[in-house]
Write a protein that holds these residues in place. Structure first.
Motif, PDB file in Angstrom:
ATOM      1  N   UNK A 171     -34.313  26.352 -17.019  1.00  0.00           N
ATOM      2  CA  UNK A 171     -33.803  25.553 -18.128  1.00  0.00           C
ATOM      3  C   UNK A 171     -34.906  24.785 -18.848  1.00  0.00           C
ATOM      4  N   UNK A 172     -35.977  24.451 -18.106  1.00  0.00           N
ATOM      5  CA  UNK A 172     -37.039  23.625 -18.695  1.00  0.00           C
ATOM      6  C   UNK A 172     -38.353  24.388 -18.827  1.00  0.00           C
ATOM      7  N   UNK A 173     -38.304  25.694 -18.621  1.00  0.00           N
ATOM      8  CA  UNK A 173     -39.526  26.491 -18.668  1.00  0.00           C
ATOM      9  C   UNK A 173     -40.229  26.369 -20.012  1.00  0.00           C
ATOM     10  N   UNK A 197     -39.563  14.870 -17.801  1.00  0.00           N
ATOM     11  CA  UNK A 197     -38.887  16.006 -17.185  1.00  0.00           C
ATOM     12  C   UNK A 197     -37.472  15.553 -16.820  1.00  0.00           C
ATOM     13  N   UNK A 198     -36.427  16.193 -17.363  1.00  0.00           N
ATOM     14  CA  UNK A 198     -35.055  15.741 -17.097  1.00  0.00           C
ATOM     15  C   UNK A 198     -34.658  15.842 -15.631  1.00  0.00           C
ATOM     16  N   UNK A 199     -35.422  16.583 -14.845  1.00  0.00           N
ATOM     17  CA  UNK A 199     -35.079  16.739 -13.430  1.00  0.00           C
ATOM     18  C   UNK A 199     -35.631  15.598 -12.571  1.00  0.00           C
ATOM     19  N   UNK A 233     -38.468   8.565  -8.941  1.00  0.00           N
ATOM     20  CA  UNK A 233     -39.454   9.643  -8.903  1.00  0.00           C
ATOM     21  C   UNK A 233     -40.499   9.517  -9.997  1.00  0.00           C
ATOM     22  N   UNK A 234     -40.091   9.094 -11.197  1.00  0.00           N
ATOM     23  CA  UNK A 234     -41.040   8.931 -12.297  1.00  0.00           C
ATOM     24  C   UNK A 234     -42.090   7.886 -11.944  1.00  0.00           C
ATOM     25  N   UNK A 235     -41.647   6.792 -11.316  1.00  0.00           N
ATOM     26  CA  UNK A 235     -42.586   5.748 -10.895  1.00  0.00           C
ATOM     27  C   UNK A 235     -43.519   6.261  -9.801  1.00  0.00           C
ATOM     28  N   UNK A 236     -42.955   6.979  -8.838  1.00  0.00           N
ATOM     29  CA  UNK A 236     -43.765   7.497  -7.738  1.00  0.00           C
ATOM     30  C   UNK A 236     -44.831   8.457  -8.242  1.00  0.00           C
ATOM     31  N   UNK A 237     -44.492   9.276  -9.231  1.00  0.00           N
ATOM     32  CA  UNK A 237     -45.463  10.222  -9.775  1.00  0.00           C
ATOM     33  C   UNK A 237     -46.576   9.513 -10.536  1.00  0.00           C
TER      34      UNK A 237
END
Length: 490
Positions: free
Chosen positions: A362-364, A380-382, A387-391
């Protein structure tokens, strides 16, 4: 070379540079060094006063004042003699970590000098100003404070305070474009590309900066554009024509840097020999023996085990935050290619919603990197909120310390590619799997996910074929500011 091009290139540079300092890098570093030496001596004085049987200093006030007044000049002389103020004018990329050995030699020489002075005045007058206990503490503290202060100044102060050095790239081919990309990706280098100089037989279409002339007009261009450094990325014609260009621009007010042939396999650890006036570059031998592996593994075990113990509360908090934010487990396992083509499962904190891999199609279309890699630099919608903070903070990588402890990964090493990505790497590049993959590596400190796939494999090859424990320590130290700056993290 038209007047219009001159104005287009020079006008923005003047507007940006007029509020910055053109000179003063050495003075700023010297002031920082003296400040850190003062802090180190104060610390050594206070500690020695508590643990030593005698007071830290003893002597008449006039003599102690004389020592205090002359000390800055003594230390600056010693540091200058050890060329600790030459790198910022000579080199493009200056690593404070690389200066540690020269700094240690300078500190040792200065400390031995003061210890000899201490012995002399103790013998003749019964005074002392610098005891062995103070010397030991002083060296230990200074060897930490000075490199940290220098690194901070070069990374944060110089780019904001000093005028960038105007740089002309000679060449318009692929090597010149690679040099341009690497320089512009590192503002801490303090270089401003003013344009390219055309070389014979190279196309000049699609360049990010204008071609401002040819080799025949290099002297005029250097003066007109106030060039501080010339970077030779390719030859400009015959061997003699290139030599003529180098002789023309090699003058006191211009630094000349040359990208050598076969630069893809060179590192700063190559040795420059002199054979009857002809420089010959010798590559270091590949050091992958049993003792080297044992030493590297010992460091991995000690550091990873200690880090896991210290970070255990952090792991618990992060795991709880992940569970509260979204459904699913706190940790994520994925198959990666390991040393000698083995397969292992890497551990990370989960940063995506459950079933994210199944939604990849879906996000390719959002993929923003080349080659077989798949990365979305934007949202990234997933990816979950936590998770965004951790990344961004790279905290999601911490569970890989468990892989290090188990021997599946190392603290420093080649990038642990996903299995299908790694299987696309063949030929000489497959030598990257001669060593255990690492949590960090050259690819991490030189751009992380912003580096093209092909260049990542070349950097891994360079690391494996030029490995040393000192290089591992350097990469670990360089990783800290990269992670804190969140560069290439997404």
């Amino acid at each position: 070379m038209s007047t219009g091009v001159n104005a287009a290139v020079r006008a923005p540079a003047v507007a940006d540079r007029k509020h910055r300092l053109r000179r003063g890098r050495t003075r700023i570093l010297a002031a920082s060094d003296l400040g850190m030496l003062a802090v180190a001596y104060t610390a050594s004085y206070l500690i020695a006063d508590r643990i030593a049987p005698l007071p830290p200093v003893s002597g008449d006030a006039w003599f102690l004042a004389l020592v205090a007044v002359t000390a800055p000049f003594v230390w600056l002389t010693v540091f200058t003699a050890n060329k600790l103020y030459d790198n910022d004018s000579l080199r493009i990329s200056v690593s404070s970590f690389d200066e540690t050995r020269d700094l240690f030699h300078a500190m040792l020489v200065g400390s031995l000098g003061y210890l000899l002075l201490n012995q002399g005045i103790d013998y003749f007058f019964g005074w002392w100003v610098y005891t062995p206990a103070e010397a030991f503490i002083f060296l230990a503290v200074a060897l930490v404070l000075i490199p940290v202060a220098r690194g901070t100044i070069r990374s944060w102060v110089f780019p904001r305070l000093m005028q960038p050095r105007r740089t002309l790239i000679v060449g318009t081919g692929s090597e010149a474009l690679l040099v341009y990309r690497k320089i512009t990706a590192h503002p801490e280098y303090g270089l401003e590309i003013v344009g390219f100089l055309s070389a014979e037989g190279e196309a000049d279409d699609g360049l990010p900066e204008p071609v401002i002339g040819s080799a025949a007009a290099v002297a005029e261009i250097v003066d007109s554009y106030e060039v501080d450094r010339i970077l030779i990325a390719s030859s400009v014609g015959s061997h003699e024509e290139t030599l003529d260009l180098l002789r023309t621009v090699h003058r006191p007010d211009v630094q000349v840097s040359i990208v050598p042939r076969y630069f893809e396999i060179f590192t700063s650890y190559a040795t420059l020999d002199d054979v009857e006036g002809m420089p010959v570059v010798t590559l270091p031998p590949i050091r992958l023996g049993r003792s080297a592996r044992a030493l590297k593994r010992t460091v991995d075990i000690v550091v990873s085990a200690s880090a896991l113990l210290v970070l255990a509360p952090v792991f618990a908090v992060v795991a709880a935050a992940i569970k509260l934010d979204s459904k699913g487990t706190a940790f994520y396992r994925q198959a990666r290619r390991g040393r000698l083509n083995s397969t292992f499962h890497i551990f990370k904190f989960r940063t995506m919603a459950v079933g994210a891999e199944a939604r990849r199609a879906e996000v390719l279309h959002m993929n923003e990197v080349d080659g077989p890699l798949f990365k979305i630099k934007g949202r990234d919608p997933r990816v979950t909120r936590v998770g965004a903070f951790l990344r961004k903070t790279s905290i999601d990588e911490l569970p890989q310390l468990w892989n290090v402890l188990r021997g599946e990964m190392s603290l420093v090493g080649p990038r642990p590619f996903v299995v299908y990505e790694a299987d696309l790497i063949t030929g000489w590049a497959s030598r990257r799997l001669d060593m255990t993959p690492g949590i960090t590596g050259l690819w991490q400190v030189l751009g992380r996910n912003d580096i093209p796939f092909e260049e990542m494999t070349k950097l891994d090859y360079l690391y494996v074929t030029n490995w040393s424990l000192w290089w591992d320590l350097k990469i670990l130290c360089q990783t800290i500011p990269v992670v804190l700056g969140r560069r290439g993290a997404y």
